[in-house]
Structures are given as structure tokens and as C-alpha cells.
Design an enzyme around this catalytic site. Structure first.
Site, PDB file in Angstrom:
ATOM      1  N   ASP A 333      29.347  18.414  22.822  1.00 41.89           N
ATOM      2  CA  ASP A 333      27.948  18.737  23.096  1.00 41.89           C
ATOM      3  C   ASP A 333      27.662  20.217  22.857  1.00 41.89           C
ATOM      4  OD1 ASP A 333      25.698  17.313  23.624  1.00 41.89           O
ATOM      5  OD2 ASP A 333      25.777  17.532  25.796  1.00 41.89           O
ATOM      6  N   ASP A 393      24.106  11.395  28.402  1.00 45.47           N
ATOM      7  CA  ASP A 393      24.054  12.174  29.638  1.00 45.47           C
ATOM      8  C   ASP A 393      23.998  11.276  30.872  1.00 45.47           C
ATOM      9  OD1 ASP A 393      23.999  14.507  28.109  1.00 45.47           O
ATOM     10  OD2 ASP A 393      21.827  14.399  27.880  1.00 45.47           O
TER      11      ASP A 393
END
Length: 497
Positions: A333, A393
Site C-alpha cells: 500500500d 481496508d
């Protein structure tokens, strides 16, 4: 979203007058715009998109006197157009662009005497303006400040925490059923045939992260083709997930259990109707996915079902695998958000470009929970009308929370791991929103969620002196036919031989 985006407020001459707002891009170094309509000055719009206004002889001065003029982009610079428009008496210059909007740039020092407002607007918006409001239109420009906090984030927070908590709890229920099934060899075999869970190993964790990296890079270079593959996969996977989620609820309803026999098999009628409804929901979303008024609701329902089913189905065998998965995806990420801008030609991060649709592609990836922004601003109007949270997420930390829930079930620890890790996830989400509000730019949520959940889980295990068992997984994870069941027929615990 940068400060060089504003709003064109257009008003027709009907009774009552119709109004509509459109996105504009301007250069804040050249001019400043009012922050509200209260101080804005309206001008009559003159549509001159048949010209590019690179020569003062193209348009009679009387046609532009004291008006807001819109011309086409091209053939000369923005400030050259502005100088000509100002010389002919125009009070505002709009430049219609068929390309993606970006703040105008030019050598301002060569045009110190240019004072009229200059802004870019989409050509399609000019066409829509005339179709919606007619030919007599008054316009003004303003740029409201970005809100510090949008209430849509609270909705995103509730959806994310609810999905993680429910998915992990569902995984714990399945684990408890597995434990009870070990009491009877026949029941154990039946349960094994019904088991749909997939357990990650260290190797498959690494392979999964590599596939994520490769897929993101492929999307960056071949977005306009692969986006439709992702949409198709999402429709199929979300329809199946919605069916699995609702089937678990339908199974608790005591009616509609009549069956239809076919090919030596039978299926409940209510499940046939349920499957048809789930397929229909995914098909409706696929057809109307770009309808911003309501399609987001259907996408969120399908997305929540997808995340719930993923968290329940995919099992992490131990805390070690959780640390490897979450750690690698955190690096993934951060790299694709913060590091890739130094590599790409246009200086944009690969993650942000793919999420927004590279090169202005109108199709967006459906792998996000999205909620309409409730606070009005240029950001809402221009290109971020929704607050977004990626499925990753939710799913990635959710797998750790689900492992904590299963570990609670296996060790009868009164949900202490599950509750503490869920709270840590909620704290991580709040921290993400705080940083987002302070920095005014998109954030990789895993940067805050992963440390919060991993550190909290580790502290709980250390405090309870169970770190070794928590790290390697409970004995149930490695049980086989050489071990006695963890639960006897009477519900008491068994001992290994």
C-alpha cells in the site's frame, strides 16, 4: 483535490429560474475567487465555442461587451485568449475543453495587465448548460473552502467496523460448529464435506501479495480493458457472496422448506428464489453502475456481502501468517501510494491513478465502499462526489480480527481477542480520518489499521501469557486423526493421546 478547482454557478431566465453548478479549473496565482455566492457577480454568458479566440478580429467587440465569454481551447495560450477577450470588453473568460481539466498554466509575467477571471470548463458542461437552462444564462464563479470533515466518513466508519465485526463473528460461529463436529466421526466427515473455508499458508500469503502487485501494475497499463474484467468478476463474486450471507439467515426461518427434485438432487424452493434475487441484484448494478443517485447503495450492499463472505471463508492458520500478510500488504500500500510518484512519468501514484481511472477513464473499479459526500464543495462537484474505502481496508484487517475470534472460540477466552482487535480496528479508522482531514489528501488506510490491530493483538496475547500459542495457532489447527476431539460428546474438553 487541489485549491485550483472551483464552481461555475449558472442560472436560467425561467420563472422560477433554474440553476445548476459546474466544475471549473483555474489558476489561483492569477486570481482569487469568492468563497460563496454572497459576494459573487453574475454575468450574461455568451457562447462563442465556434471560435478559439486567437485573433481579435474573429469576434465583434459589441458581442463580448460586459459579458462572460466561453470559447474553445487550442491554437494559442490561455493568457493570449484572456488578453484579447479583455481588450474586447469581456468581464469573464471561460475556455471549453474536451480534454481532462487541469489548472491553466502560462507565463504570467508577460501579461501583467490581464485582470479578468479565466477558467477552464468541460465542453460537455457547456452543452448540458444550454440544454438544461436555455440560451439566456447568467453565470458566476466561486470556490467554497474544503470542509474539515465530511459526515459521509462517519457512514463509511460504521459500514467498515460493522462488516469487520460481523464477518469475524460469523467466522467464529463456523469455528464453533467445526469444534462441535469433532465429537462424532460421522458428523466430522459430514462437516468436512460441507466446509468451504480456504486456509492460507505462508507460501500462499506471499503468492497472494505478488498477485496483487502484478494485478495493480496490469490495471495501470491496460485499465480500459481489464476494468471490465474486474466488473464481471465483481458481479459474479458479489452475487455468490450475497447468496451465502442471506442463505445463512434464511436457514433460520422455519418456512418455505419445500423442495424440488432434479437429477437425483433436491433443493429448497426458497433458495432458488434467493439465488435468482442475488443474480438480479448484481445484474441491475452492472447495468446502472454509473447512476450516481442510487447505484452506490446497491454497490455497497454487494460490497459488504463480498467482504463478509471473504472474511468468513478465508482462514488464517496462526498469528504468524497474519503478521506476514498484513505486513506485506502494508508495504504494498505504502509503495504504490507514496513511492511510485517518483517513478511514473506524470508524477502520480499508481494506486491513486488506478482508483480514479487512468487517463480520465469514465469506468471506475467497483472494489470500494462509496458514500456520497454530504458537505458541498468544489471537490464534491468536480471529481470526488463520494467518500471511498477500498475492500482491502476491510478484508485485510478483518482476516486478523476473524483469527482472533476463532482463537477465542478455540481457547474459550471470552472474546477478549475479538473485542480488543475490533476496537483497535475502529481506532485505526478514526486515525485514518484524522490524518485525511489534516493532510487534505488520500491516505493508504492500512498504514494506520495494520499497526493498530497487530500491536493490540500482540499486547493482549502477551498480557495473557499466550503469545506462543497465539503465534503458532491453537492445537485445533493441527489436529488430525491421531488426536482426540477437543470437545467430547458431553461438551467437556478432550486430551491429546
Amino acid at each position: 483535490i487541489n485549491a485550483d478547482e472551483g464552481i461555475l454557478h449558472a442560472s436560467g431566465n425561467g420563472v422560477p429560474p433554474l440553476t445548476k453548478d459546474y466544475c471549473i479549473a483555474y489558476n489561483s496565482n492569477w486570481m482569487s475567487l469568492p468563497s460563496s455566492l454572497t459576494n459573487a457577480t453574475f454575468r450574461t454568458l455568451e457562447n462563442l465555442t465556434s471560435t478559439v479566440l486567437c485573433d481579435s478580429s474573429e469576434i465583434p467587440a459589441a458581442l463580448m461587451k460586459d459579458k462572460a465569454v466561453v470559447v474553445m481551447r487550442g491554437n494559442c495560450t490561455f493568457l493570449e485568449k484572456a488578453r484579447i477577450a479583455q481588450g474586447l470588453g469581456a468581464k469573464m473568460l471561460l475556455i471549453a475543453s474536451k480534454a481532462r481539466l487541469s489548472p491553466p498554466s502560462d507565463n504570467r509575467t508577460d501579461f501583467e495587465n490581464v485582470t479578468l477571471p479565466v477558467a477552464l470548463i468541460r465542453y460537455n458542461d457547456i452543452v448540458d448548460m444550454q440544454l438544461t437552462l436555455g440560451n439566456e444564462i447568467n453565470v458566476t464563479l466561486y470556490s467554497p473552502p474544503l470542509p474539515e470533515f465530511d459526515c459521509s466518513m462517519a457512514v463509511i466508519f460504521v459500514i467498515a467496523v460493522f462488516t469487520v465485526a460481523l464477518g469475524a463473528y460469523w467466522s467464529g460461529v463456523a469455528e464453533l460448529e467445526n469444534l462441535k463436529a469433532t465429537a462424532s466421526p460421522g458428523e466430522r466427515e459430514t462437516r468436512r464435506k460441507k466446509e468451504e473455508n480456504v486456509t492460507f499458508t505462508t507460501l500462499t500469503v506471499i503468492l497472494f501479495v505478488v498477485i496483487c502487485c502484478v494485478m495493480l501494475i496490469l490495471l495501470y497499463f491496460f485499465y480500459k480493458w481489464l476494468v471490465y474484467v474486474i466488473i464481471l468478476v465483481f458481479c459474479l463474486a458479489s452475487a455468490m457472496s450475497l447468496y451465502n450471507c442471506l442463505a445463512a439467515l434464511v436457514a433460520e426461518i422455519p418456512f418455505g422448506q419445500c423442495r424440488i427434485a432434479c437429477c437425483n438432487k433436491s433443493i429448497e424452493v426458497r433458495l432458488i428464489f434467493l439465488a435468482a434475487s442475488c443474480i438480479a441484484a448484481a445484474a441491475v448494478w452492472a447495468v446502472f453502475r454509473n447512476e450516481d443517485r442510487w447505484a452506490w447503495i446497491l454497490q455497497d450492499i454487494l460490497g459488504v456481502a463480498f467482504c463478509l463472505n471473504f472474511i468468513k471463508t478465508l482462514k488464517m492458520p496462526n498469528f504468524k501468517s497474519c503478521v506476514i500478510l498484513l505486513g506485506l500488504l502494508l508495504l504494498y500500500d505504502v509503495f504504490f501510494v507514496f513511492i511510485t510518484p517518483f517513478i511514473t512519468k506524470n508524477g502520480a501514484s499508481i494506486m491513486v491513478e488506478v482508483a480514479a481511472g487512468p487517463f480520465g477513464n469514465s469506468e471506475k473499479l467497483p472494489v470500494v465502499i462509496r458514500v456520497p459526500r454530504l458537505e458541498y464543495s468544489a471537490a464534491t462537484l468536480c471529481d470526488m462526489p463520494f467518500s471511498l474505502l477500498g475492500f482491502g481496508d476491510i478484508i485485510v484487517p478483518g482476516l486478523l480480527v476473524a483469527y482472533c475470534r476463532r482463537f477465542d472460540v478455540q481457547t474459550s477466552s471470552s472474546s477478549v481477542y475479538y473485542v480488543s482487535c475490533t476496537i483497535a480496528y475502529a481506532v485505526g479508522m478514526v486515525l485514518t480520518f484524522v490524518v485525511l482531514a489534516l493532510m487534505k489528501m488520500g491516505q493508504p488506510a492500512l498504514l494506520y489499521l495494520v499497526p493498530c490491530t497487530l500491536i493490540t493483538s500482540s499486547l493482549v496475547a502477551w498480557k495473557r501469557k499466550e503469545m506462543k500459542k497465539f503465534w503458532k495457532g491453537s492445537s485445533y489447527q493441527v489436529s488430525d486423526s491421531s488426536r482426540t476431539p477437543l470437545l467430547q460428546d458431553d461438551g467437556t474438553s478432550g486430551l491429546s493421546r
